[in-house]
Design an enzyme around this catalytic site. Structure first.
Site, mmCIF file in Angstrom:
data_model
loop_
_atom_site.group_PDB
_atom_site.id
_atom_site.type_symbol
_atom_site.label_atom_id
_atom_site.label_comp_id
_atom_site.label_asym_id
_atom_site.label_seq_id
_atom_site.Cartn_x
_atom_site.Cartn_y
_atom_site.Cartn_z
ATOM 1 N NE ARG A 46 -4.192 -1.904 2.093
ATOM 2 C CZ ARG A 46 -5.026 -2.034 2.889
ATOM 3 N NH1 ARG A 46 -5.399 -1.148 3.765
ATOM 4 N NH2 ARG A 46 -6.205 -2.888 2.671
ATOM 5 C CG ASP A 155 -13.489 7.786 8.880
ATOM 6 O OD1 ASP A 155 -13.995 6.873 9.211
ATOM 7 O OD2 ASP A 155 -12.163 7.702 8.752
#
Length: 296
Positions: A46, A155
């Site tokens: 990633r 978030d």
């Protein structure tokens, strides 16, 4: 074995154990994330994209970059790369059934009496959870917006918060919404490929960016908190601290809903009683204990 050995010649960037440990320490200190050694290949796959995007040839240089004060944007890219936003409408529907049957009757009664009501979606991802909450609330209490009833959705990832606030989703995602709710609280796009949440549902929700392990800019109390599949990223001490903070900010009798693989532990377990599958309620004796302490 070095993970980078699997990268084709010419693209290889070494990722040593020392690099991984330094990254894991940074992720824990800044985001509370617990990166196990077994995650090393996934982390590499990633993050290599971020190194290439920034023209950086070593993980040591990348870590130095993200620690620079002006690199907020890259730290956001880092947290996006290290976490997974998997969600859907009315996911783990037993929580929404309990919200309907056990939580909303008191919330509605109190709201009609002029009291405030607050629900928090902590770790709201791309918005399906808070919008599911809003639809459930509006189905039971159509004039909720005329009262002091609000849903907070937060978030850590600002890009995912922006997506949630937009409230537009592929058409297939509507399959998770009960048909009567979908008909009332969603609007199809002109091309028929997507849908948008109706304004009446949107206006109940306030979206914001928040790192759960940092200071919270509000004091509650909350009647209901959803924090599902977030604590799985934390080690046990961080989890227990989070459960205690949620407990402290819940109203007496308030409910906490967590992910299917999570369990409340530590000091909070003395005040949060299990009332269903990964569902907890703040016991009334918590308020009495607080009153007793104030008298000493």
């Amino acid at each position: 074995m070095n993970v980078a050995a699997h990268i084709p010649d010419g693209d290889e960037i070494p990722f040593s154990d020392a690099d991984f440990k330094a990254l894991a320490a940074l992720a824990h200190a800044n985001f509370g994330l617990n990166l196990a050694e077994s995650k090393k290949p996934l982390v590499y796959s990633r993050l290599i994209k971020r190194l290439k995007a920034r023209g950086i040839s070593s993980f040591r240089d990348y870590l130095a970059l993200v620690e620079q004060p002006q690199e907020d944007k890259e730290r956001h890219e880092l947290i996006s790369a290290l976490t997974t936003n998997v969600t859907s409408y009315f996911r783990e529907n037993h929580h929404f059934e309990m919200l309907r049957d056990s939580c909303l009757p008191d919330i509605i009664r109190n709201a009609k009496a002029g009291k405030r009501a607050r629900i928090w979606s902590a770790g709201c991802s791309s918005g399906q959870e808070p919008y599911s909450i809003a639809m459930q609330l509006l189905t039971a209490f159509p004039d909720a917006a005329a009262h002091d009833v609000k849903i907070l959705a937060t978030d850590i990832d600002p890009r995912i918060v922006q997506k949630a606030e937009a409230g537009t989703y592929p058409k297939d995602e509507a399959k998770g919404i009960p048909a009567p709710m979908a008909q009332k609280w969603t609007r199809p796009s002109s091309d028929g490929k997507s849908f948008t949440i109706a304004p009446d549902a949107k206006k109940l929700i306030t979206f914001g960016e928040l790192n759960l392990i940092k200071e919270w800019p509000f004091g509650g109390p909350f009647d209901v908190i959803f924090c599902r599949n977030v604590a799985i990223y934390f080690d046990q001490p961080t989890q227990q601290t989070l459960w205690k903070r949620f407990c402290d900010i819940l109203a007496p009798g308030g409910h906490l809903f967590i992910g299917h693989s999570e369990r409340v532990s530590g000091p909070a377990s003395q005040s949060l009683a299990g009332v269903g599958i990964t569902s907890y309620q703040k016991t009334e004796n918590t308020l009495q204990n607080a009153n007793d302490r104030s008298l000493k």
